[in-house]
Design an enzyme around this catalytic site. Sequence first.
Site, PDB file in Angstrom:
ATOM      1  N   LYS A 108       0.827  -1.217   0.000  1.00 19.18           N
ATOM      2  CA  LYS A 108       0.000   0.000   0.000  1.00 19.18           C
ATOM      3  C   LYS A 108       0.855   1.257   0.000  1.00 19.18           C
ATOM      4  CE  LYS A 108      -4.439  -1.595   1.703  1.00 19.18           C
ATOM      5  NZ  LYS A 108      -5.441  -1.534   2.769  1.00 19.18           N
TER       6      LYS A 108
ATOM      7  N   LYS B  23      -3.994 -11.328  -6.565  1.00 16.21           N
ATOM      8  CA  LYS B  23      -5.327 -11.599  -6.016  1.00 16.21           C
ATOM      9  C   LYS B  23      -6.350 -10.638  -6.632  1.00 16.21           C
ATOM     10  CE  LYS B  23      -5.709  -8.535  -2.073  1.00 16.21           C
ATOM     11  NZ  LYS B  23      -6.197  -8.240  -0.774  1.00 16.21           N
TER      12      LYS B  23
ATOM     13  N   LYS C  19     -10.275  -5.282  -4.491  1.00 18.81           N
ATOM     14  CA  LYS C  19     -11.205  -4.152  -4.584  1.00 18.81           C
ATOM     15  C   LYS C  19     -10.575  -2.923  -5.211  1.00 18.81           C
ATOM     16  CE  LYS C  19     -13.485  -4.516  -0.133  1.00 18.81           C
ATOM     17  NZ  LYS C  19     -12.824  -4.466   1.146  1.00 18.81           N
TER      18      LYS C  19
END
Length: 338
Positions: A116, A198, A201
């Site tokens: 992140k 993966k 979102k």
Amino acid sequence: MAEEVKKRVFSGVQPTGKVTLGNYLGAIRNWTPLQEQYECLFCVVDLHSLTVTQVPAELRKNTLDLVALYIACGIDPEKSALFIQSHVHEHSELCWILDTVAYVGELNRMTQFKDKSKKHADNINMGLMNYPVLMASDILLYQTQYVPVGKDQIQHVELARDIAQRFNARYSDTFVVPECLISKTGSSIKSLQDPSAKMSKSDPNDNAIITLTDDPDSIRRKLRRAVTDSDTDAHCVRYSADKPGVSNLLNIYSLCTGTSVAEAERLFEGKGYGQFKDAVADAVISVLQPIQSEQKRLAADKAYLESVLKQGAERAEHIACKTLSKVYRKVGLVPKSR
Ligand code: TYM
């Protein structure tokens, strides 16, 4: 006879962006059967979402939509405590105490923090680094035994275990040391465009993810465009490490139909990828359609959602309050007289 004390389960999803098929198959769907056996707490972790910049009105809407989605997916608010993280202030309070037990070095090593930080290089805030400690607080506050999550959260649950053990060693036995519950098959649903990553979102490529609000046409279109593997044999629907794209679709098909992967391979033997992808789309659509209509109906019933959230927060607070006072006592804070 003394009432049997049920073991506790806690889990949560962030109300950030759109919930994906990965969140559903890897987490939410696996929560429902646990309600029969355990005392379950399911939380919409809105405070975690603030670690990346949010539009306040969207965050509010996403939070309530997610509450409706939990119920539409089978979370029964009569059986489980369903609540919003920020409604139970003990989460943030415990987080401060656990911050004094967690080490900067271990937080710096968290894979998700590193990822992140790269993605949001202009906003590497303290909350982003502290994220796993707040997650540990969510879990430890309820003396949780089991935490059902997808594979990407294992490292965070392990940190919660380490923090619990460290605290217990320093201040005497206080927290239950939690364990992950990982589903054998759905714990890592992959991106439709890059099966080595993966399904996430926050993926900017809308074709890479199926969201729980996608309509049937979008689901079919995205699955038709899903990356299959660049082997010459386009008629080989087979689960194998060298076919990650097809394997991911087989996994999704199997989870949505209840057919085993081996059975699915037999079913599509000699058939082309086109036909296979259409069948995967049919399977996903038939799972998502009833959830979508129920979610829509519930999201429109604000009074009902409010009553569920009030009841959920009260149940959660009852446990949270006990743990926090125990923790305050153990670390040496003077109790407030009542
Ligand atoms: P979040 O919101 O990123 O994801 C929610 C859940 O979905 C799982 N998941 C997946 N499972 C399979 N395949 C995928 N592609 C996939 N993507 C996501 C995640 O593993 C997770 O179980 N930090 C957590 C939220 C949280 C939490 C907690 C969870 C906060 N406090 C305490 C458990 C207990 C998170 O970001 O989840």
